[in-house]
Design an enzyme around this catalytic site. Structure first.
Site, PDB file in Angstrom:
ATOM      1  N   LYS A 191      32.969 -37.957   3.739  1.00 37.63           N
ATOM      2  CA  LYS A 191      32.935 -36.889   4.757  1.00 37.63           C
ATOM      3  C   LYS A 191      34.352 -36.329   4.849  1.00 37.63           C
ATOM      4  CE  LYS A 191      33.532 -35.496   8.553  1.00 37.63           C
ATOM      5  NZ  LYS A 191      34.397 -34.316   8.778  1.00 37.63           N
ATOM      6  N   GLU A 266      44.064 -45.689   8.367  1.00 41.37           N
ATOM      7  CA  GLU A 266      45.423 -45.170   8.157  1.00 41.37           C
ATOM      8  C   GLU A 266      45.613 -44.047   9.165  1.00 41.37           C
ATOM      9  OE1 GLU A 266      45.871 -44.250   4.053  1.00 41.37           O
ATOM     10  OE2 GLU A 266      45.861 -46.365   3.538  1.00 41.37           O
ATOM     11  N   CYS A 300      51.712 -38.037   7.188  1.00 44.38           N
ATOM     12  CA  CYS A 300      51.711 -39.207   8.082  1.00 44.38           C
ATOM     13  C   CYS A 300      53.028 -39.960   8.008  1.00 44.38           C
ATOM     14  CB  CYS A 300      50.547 -40.117   7.742  1.00 44.38           C
ATOM     15  SG  CYS A 300      50.524 -40.598   6.025  1.00 44.38           S
ATOM     16  N   GLU A 397      53.102 -37.622  18.153  1.00 47.85           N
ATOM     17  CA  GLU A 397      53.065 -37.111  16.783  1.00 47.85           C
ATOM     18  C   GLU A 397      52.792 -35.608  16.827  1.00 47.85           C
ATOM     19  OE1 GLU A 397      49.643 -37.997  14.233  1.00 47.85           O
ATOM     20  OE2 GLU A 397      51.036 -38.552  12.637  1.00 47.85           O
TER      21      GLU A 397
HETATM   22  P1  NAD Z   1      41.341 -36.382  12.688  1.00 50.79           P
HETATM   23  O1  NAD Z   1      41.329 -37.783  13.171  1.00 50.79           O
HETATM   24  O2  NAD Z   1      41.154 -35.289  13.662  1.00 50.79           O
HETATM   25  O3  NAD Z   1      40.197 -36.173  11.590  1.00 50.79           O
HETATM   26  C1  NAD Z   1      40.114 -36.966  10.426  1.00 50.79           C
HETATM   27  C2  NAD Z   1      38.674 -37.031   9.973  1.00 50.79           C
HETATM   28  O4  NAD Z   1      37.912 -37.721  10.951  1.00 50.79           O
HETATM   29  C3  NAD Z   1      38.009 -35.680   9.780  1.00 50.79           C
HETATM   30  O5  NAD Z   1      37.186 -35.731   8.632  1.00 50.79           O
HETATM   31  C4  NAD Z   1      37.170 -35.534  11.040  1.00 50.79           C
HETATM   32  O6  NAD Z   1      36.040 -34.710  10.863  1.00 50.79           O
HETATM   33  C5  NAD Z   1      36.752 -36.984  11.253  1.00 50.79           C
HETATM   34  N1  NAD Z   1      36.326 -37.296  12.628  1.00 50.79           N
HETATM   35  C6  NAD Z   1      36.716 -36.721  13.789  1.00 50.79           C
HETATM   36  N2  NAD Z   1      36.073 -37.296  14.834  1.00 50.79           N
HETATM   37  C7  NAD Z   1      35.276 -38.269  14.323  1.00 50.79           C
HETATM   38  C8  NAD Z   1      34.380 -39.217  14.888  1.00 50.79           C
HETATM   39  N3  NAD Z   1      34.146 -39.287  16.207  1.00 50.79           N
HETATM   40  N4  NAD Z   1      33.737 -40.077  14.063  1.00 50.79           N
HETATM   41  C9  NAD Z   1      33.958 -40.034  12.722  1.00 50.79           C
HETATM   42  N5  NAD Z   1      34.780 -39.148  12.124  1.00 50.79           N
HETATM   43  C10 NAD Z   1      35.434 -38.275  12.926  1.00 50.79           C
HETATM   44  O7  NAD Z   1      42.694 -36.238  11.867  1.00 50.79           O
HETATM   45  P2  NAD Z   1      43.296 -34.895  11.222  1.00 50.79           P
HETATM   46  O8  NAD Z   1      43.808 -34.051  12.337  1.00 50.79           O
HETATM   47  O9  NAD Z   1      42.295 -34.341  10.254  1.00 50.79           O
HETATM   48  O10 NAD Z   1      44.503 -35.494  10.350  1.00 50.79           O
HETATM   49  C11 NAD Z   1      45.784 -35.672  10.817  1.00 50.79           C
HETATM   50  C12 NAD Z   1      46.025 -37.119  11.241  1.00 50.79           C
HETATM   51  O11 NAD Z   1      45.845 -38.002  10.137  1.00 50.79           O
HETATM   52  C13 NAD Z   1      47.436 -37.377  11.722  1.00 50.79           C
HETATM   53  O12 NAD Z   1      47.413 -38.186  12.866  1.00 50.79           O
HETATM   54  C14 NAD Z   1      48.076 -38.145  10.559  1.00 50.79           C
HETATM   55  O13 NAD Z   1      49.178 -38.953  10.891  1.00 50.79           O
HETATM   56  C15 NAD Z   1      46.920 -38.932  10.075  1.00 50.79           C
HETATM   57  N6  NAD Z   1      47.159 -39.387   8.701  1.00 50.79           N
HETATM   58  C16 NAD Z   1      47.488 -40.705   8.481  1.00 50.79           C
HETATM   59  C17 NAD Z   1      47.766 -41.170   7.186  1.00 50.79           C
HETATM   60  C18 NAD Z   1      48.157 -42.597   6.939  1.00 50.79           C
HETATM   61  O14 NAD Z   1      48.159 -43.014   5.795  1.00 50.79           O
HETATM   62  N7  NAD Z   1      48.502 -43.378   7.947  1.00 50.79           N
HETATM   63  C19 NAD Z   1      47.687 -40.281   6.110  1.00 50.79           C
HETATM   64  C20 NAD Z   1      47.347 -38.949   6.370  1.00 50.79           C
HETATM   65  C21 NAD Z   1      47.076 -38.522   7.677  1.00 50.79           C
END
Ligand code: NAD
Length: 503
Positions: A191, A266, A300, A397
């Site tokens: 997804k 992550e 991240c 963040e």
């Molecule tokens: P997000 O959490 O908003 O979304 C990530 C994914 O989760 C999307 O596909 C979204 O549709 C899905 N999602 C949202 N709500 C959900 C739910 N209730 N159940 C299941 N899936 C759901 O994150 P984002 O804004 O897309 O990405 C940015 C974030 O990702 C930042 O916080 C960043 O630090 C983090 N990130 C972390 C790493 C790492 O390795 N630690 C790497 C890349 C990004």
């Protein structure tokens, strides 16, 4: 004709198929619309223009995909590791062959600059090759003999897994998660983030063209609270590999509780870069700039908090400000561009809101702090100074090209501030004092630390965070630990005495 115009022409060619047919899901080897027929719009952050419609998958689509992954699992699990290795290398070949298309689509869909995305496909292919080569030995275990038993261990793939990815460098991150899952013998339902669906569609096509059996890799597009939620709740899905925000990770943990999901998270970061007065300050300056302003700061592991020793702060921050003012913001497909637009209006509004928060809390805006143009989601690379570690700009963040600089006097102050955040993903330390580097890295609360270096990923090393930054590690054998179950078998080597109850 400029290189930018040539690139825009090429992009138009690559986007045509998405414009004509939209993006469909891929379930059991078939390209299918959402069960409900619903779609959502995907727009480019560069000029806010419509790119294509995308199937808006929900619970019914996730159910069909999970069943396809469940049905495909036994044959994929039982295929020899050497055979899986060949298929994964063919996927890597397919990725390399379509490197330009992947890079251009990623730039347009996410706003990332071509200078960074031009290598995205090669890095994605390298992820597949790395885990392909480990597939044949993934099940290997240990022999742990005891006086009466020959104990052996082996590993087996856990089953169909869900992979939920974010919009920042979505192509690269998807390959990181999916390649080890397939190498381990798991089938998947992916997804991708709703803001950046293009390259996920390319990836699954490349995989099936490379000979991946139908149903091994399924793609369901949709919103997090619909498709993502249904995936994390589905009983046939044994584990969720998730990359995204910390609060989404927490929701997924709750959603997966009833089906006892294994989770790998992550999550976010507010990573410190600590610069001591004995460091190589020219190299430190380059690394500080690279680690927050590359990839639009939507990274991240970005070093979003600069902790700088007070006696060198004025000089260092002066040079930093001049360089930040000089960063080229522009069209992602212009090879000169260093920073492109932020992913989406929602995210743009969030990043911009910190300019006012910084002022209200008493920090100064030494560089940037403004929007660029009135179309698309561009902001000037921004530097906050006169900040303290308790301000929102130092604790939260922001996930944009925005750096918060804070001064410190002693090593103890630096360590206290570095650790004073809910997050613990990465840390960067600049010093030429070896004993200090050893002391500091020992005490720093982070899953990954680089000393006198920017983030340089090496695939055999563990990638992940502590505190609110995650659970579990990617990379090397750590990935297989997540996607596989350990099994122990004890063979009696003789006639050891068995307690005789009721005899
Ligand atoms: P997000 O959490 O908003 O979304 C990530 C994914 O989760 C999307 O596909 C979204 O549709 C899905 N999602 C949202 N709500 C959900 C739910 N209730 N159940 C299941 N899936 C759901 O994150 P984002 O804004 O897309 O990405 C940015 C974030 O990702 C930042 O916080 C960043 O630090 C983090 N990130 C972390 C790493 C790492 O390795 N630690 C790497 C890349 C990004």
């Amino acid at each position: 004709m400029s290189e930018l115009s040539r690139n825009i022409d090429k992009l138009t060619g690559h986007l045509k198929r998405f414009r004509d047919t939209g993006i469909q899901n891929q379930i059991g080897g078939h390209m299918v619309p959402a069960h409900s027929g619903a779609v959502f719009d995907n727009a480019s952050p560069v000029d806010e223009s419509h790119i294509c419609t995308v199937a808006r998958g929900g619970a019914a689509d996730i159910d069909a995909a999970a069943k396809a992954a469940r049905d495909a699992f036994p044959a994929w699990r039982d295929m020899g590791g050497a055979e899986r290795r060949k298929i994964l290398h063919r996927i890597a070949d397919g990725i390399e062959a379509r490197a330009e298309e992947i890079a251009f689509c990623e730039c347009w869909d996410t706003g990332q600059a071509l200078r960074f995305m031009s290598k995205a496909a090669l890095r994605g292919a390298a992820n597949f090759r790395f885990f392909a080569d480990r597939a044949p030995a993934a099940r290997d275990g240990q022999m742990l003999p005891s006086p009466t038993l020959m104990n052996v261990t082996t590993r087996l793939p856990i089953g169909p897994v869900g992979v939920i990815t974010p919009w920042n460098t979505p192509f690269m991150l998807s390959t990181w998660k999916i390649a080890p899952a397939l190498a381990a013998g798991c089938t998947i339902v992916h997804k991708p983030a709703e803001f950046s669906p293009l390259t996920a569609r390319l990836l699954v096509e490349i995989a099936e063209q490379a000979g991946l059996p139908p149903g091994v890799w399924n793609l369901v597009n949709g919103l997090g609270e619909e498709a993502g939620k249904a995936l994390s709740e589905h009983p046939d899905i044994k584990a969720i590999a998730f990359v995204g925000e910390s609060r989404t990770g927490s929701m997924i943990m709750k959603q997966g509780a009833d089906t006892l999901k294994r989770v790998h998270f992550e999550l976010g970061g507010k990573n410190p870069v600590v610069v001591f007065d004995d460091a190589d300050l020219d190299r430190a300056l380059d690394a500080v700039i690279f680690m927050i302003y590359s990839l639009n700061g939507e990274r991240c592991t970005s070093a979003s908090r600069l902790l700088i020793q007070s006696n060198i702060a004025e000089d260092f921050l002066g040079k930093l400000q001049a360089r930040v003012d000089n960063i080229r913001v522009g069209h992602p497909l212009d090879p000169e561009t260093e920073v492109g637009p932020l992913i989406h209006k929602t995210h743009f509004d969030k990043v911009v809101s910190y300019f006012d928060k910084a002022r209200a809390d008493g920090a100064s805006i030494a560089a940037g702090g403004t929007r660029v143009g009135d179309k698309g989601y561009f902001v000037r690379p921004t530097l906050f100074t006169q900040a303290t570690n308790d301000m929102a700009i130092a604790q939260e963040e922001i996930f944009g090209p925005v750096l918060t600089a804070i001064t410190f006097d002693t090593e103890a102050d630096a360590l206290r501030m570095a650790n004073d955040t809910p997050y613990g993903l990465a840390g960067y330390v600049w010093t030429n004092d070896l004993a200090r580097a050893l002391r500091f890295t020992n005490e720093l609360e982070a899953g990954m630390i680089w000393v006198n270096s920017e983030n340089v990923r090496h695939l055999p090393t563990p990638f992940g965070g502590v505190k609110a930054s995650g659970i579990g590690r990617d990379g090397g054998d750590w990935s297989f630990d997540f996607y596989m179950e350990q099994k122990h078998i004890g063979f009696a080597t003789g006639q050891h005495s068995i307690p005789r109850l009721g005899a």
